[in-house]
Design a protein around this motif. Sequence first.
Motif, short mmCIF file in Angstrom:
data_model
loop_
_atom_site.label_atom_id
_atom_site.label_comp_id
_atom_site.label_asym_id
_atom_site.label_seq_id
_atom_site.Cartn_x
_atom_site.Cartn_y
_atom_site.Cartn_z
N UNK A 180 19.57 9.36 31.65
CA UNK A 180 18.84 8.19 32.15
C UNK A 180 19.46 7.62 33.43
N UNK A 181 20.06 8.50 34.25
CA UNK A 181 20.67 8.04 35.49
C UNK A 181 19.96 8.54 36.74
N UNK A 182 19.30 9.72 36.66
CA UNK A 182 18.82 10.38 37.87
C UNK A 182 17.34 10.76 37.76
N UNK A 183 16.66 10.71 38.90
CA UNK A 183 15.27 11.17 38.96
C UNK A 183 15.25 12.70 38.95
N UNK A 184 14.11 13.30 38.59
CA UNK A 184 13.99 14.75 38.66
C UNK A 184 14.29 15.30 40.06
N UNK A 185 13.89 14.57 41.10
CA UNK A 185 14.12 15.04 42.47
C UNK A 185 15.61 15.05 42.81
N UNK A 186 16.37 14.06 42.33
CA UNK A 186 17.80 14.04 42.60
C UNK A 186 18.51 15.20 41.93
N UNK A 187 18.00 15.62 40.78
CA UNK A 187 18.59 16.75 40.06
C UNK A 187 18.04 18.10 40.55
N UNK A 188 16.88 18.07 41.18
CA UNK A 188 16.27 19.31 41.66
C UNK A 188 15.61 20.13 40.57
N UNK A 189 15.11 19.48 39.51
CA UNK A 189 14.56 20.26 38.41
C UNK A 189 13.15 20.76 38.68
N UNK A 190 12.56 20.36 39.80
CA UNK A 190 11.25 20.91 40.16
C UNK A 190 11.33 22.42 40.37
N UNK A 206 4.44 8.14 37.29
CA UNK A 206 4.08 7.49 38.55
C UNK A 206 5.22 7.53 39.55
N UNK A 207 6.44 7.33 39.09
CA UNK A 207 7.60 7.36 39.98
C UNK A 207 7.84 8.78 40.48
N UNK A 208 7.73 9.76 39.59
CA UNK A 208 7.90 11.16 39.98
C UNK A 208 6.87 11.54 41.04
N UNK A 209 5.61 11.15 40.84
CA UNK A 209 4.55 11.48 41.80
C UNK A 209 4.79 10.79 43.14
N UNK A 210 5.24 9.56 43.11
CA UNK A 210 5.49 8.83 44.35
C UNK A 210 6.57 9.53 45.18
N UNK A 211 7.65 9.92 44.52
CA UNK A 211 8.73 10.60 45.25
C UNK A 211 8.28 11.97 45.75
N UNK A 212 7.43 12.62 44.99
CA UNK A 212 6.97 13.95 45.38
C UNK A 212 6.02 13.89 46.58
N UNK A 213 5.07 12.97 46.54
CA UNK A 213 4.03 12.94 47.57
C UNK A 213 4.39 12.06 48.78
N UNK A 214 5.16 11.02 48.54
CA UNK A 214 5.48 10.10 49.62
C UNK A 214 6.92 10.21 50.12
N UNK A 215 7.75 10.95 49.41
CA UNK A 215 9.15 11.08 49.79
C UNK A 215 9.95 9.85 49.38
N UNK A 216 11.16 9.76 49.88
CA UNK A 216 12.02 8.63 49.57
C UNK A 216 13.23 8.99 48.75
N UNK A 217 13.27 10.23 48.25
CA UNK A 217 14.46 10.64 47.51
C UNK A 217 15.63 10.85 48.47
#
Length: 297
Positions: A180-190, A206-217
Amino acid sequence: MLFATSWIFATTVPIPLATAEIVELSGNDAIVFAQSQFSSDVGLLTPGHYQWSAWLSAQGRVRQLFALLRPDPDRLLAWLPRGSANDMVTALTRYVMRAKVALRVVPDLVLHDGEAEPSASGVLTPADSGWLLALPGSTPRSAVLASAPASPAPDPRRLVEWQLADVDAGLPWIGPEVADMFTPQALGIERLGAISHAKGCYPGQEIVARLHYRGGNKRGCFRVSIEQPAPPRPGTSIVSATGSALGTLLYAAPSDAMRSRGLAVLPQQEAEHLAPTLESGACVEILGPAGKSPSTD
């Protein structure tokens, strides 16, 4: 022989490494329940196959990362390489409500180094008492999840080698210390295929989609070498020369008499310019992004 004769082993018996943390989801609603909770598209997972998946918090942080096996039409098994099956069952139970799904910890299964030619990615190879699945990475490896053998006993040396292979493959396994510390993008699990952007809603979607489509990670997962033979605990802070927090160690294993090697979450843009240490003062060398072959760093 313990395992199916169709397997091609380099050694006679797979080598036991450690207890396997596995959660079973069974019942008429097992697939629907998993689809509503997990980040991968469970609806595409057919019997006899597996996929990588995650369970996220409502804030889009990874609580558990696992291989999701579907050995039978109404049964799923979540193998957590570094997670806690008890923790997952306790937390997931709160969301069952009226769903016809039973959750339990699967006892008495052990992770083995299969020393076999891996099956095709996503295909479960059955055994007399378990399953074989291929692990991601440039070097082929097979994990066998099966009953504990009468002999030999788990091999600590081979377990360390296995953990280092996980590090070199860039597999960002999540233990209780960093849950419960890191987003999927920070870990690179995509890159593991553990996230679906096409399926319906699930916690944190919603948070995962926002980081994926809009960036910000702004953070990523990196392989690191630590000038300390005893591996630091997961969750250990990595700091700058001035003592300010930079990142967090996911896990590590001893690589030689003087060093450990592990995975850490660090600032993505600045990583190559950092001179990080642990709070203890032990030097940390950044070897490269997780998932990138060590030979090409």
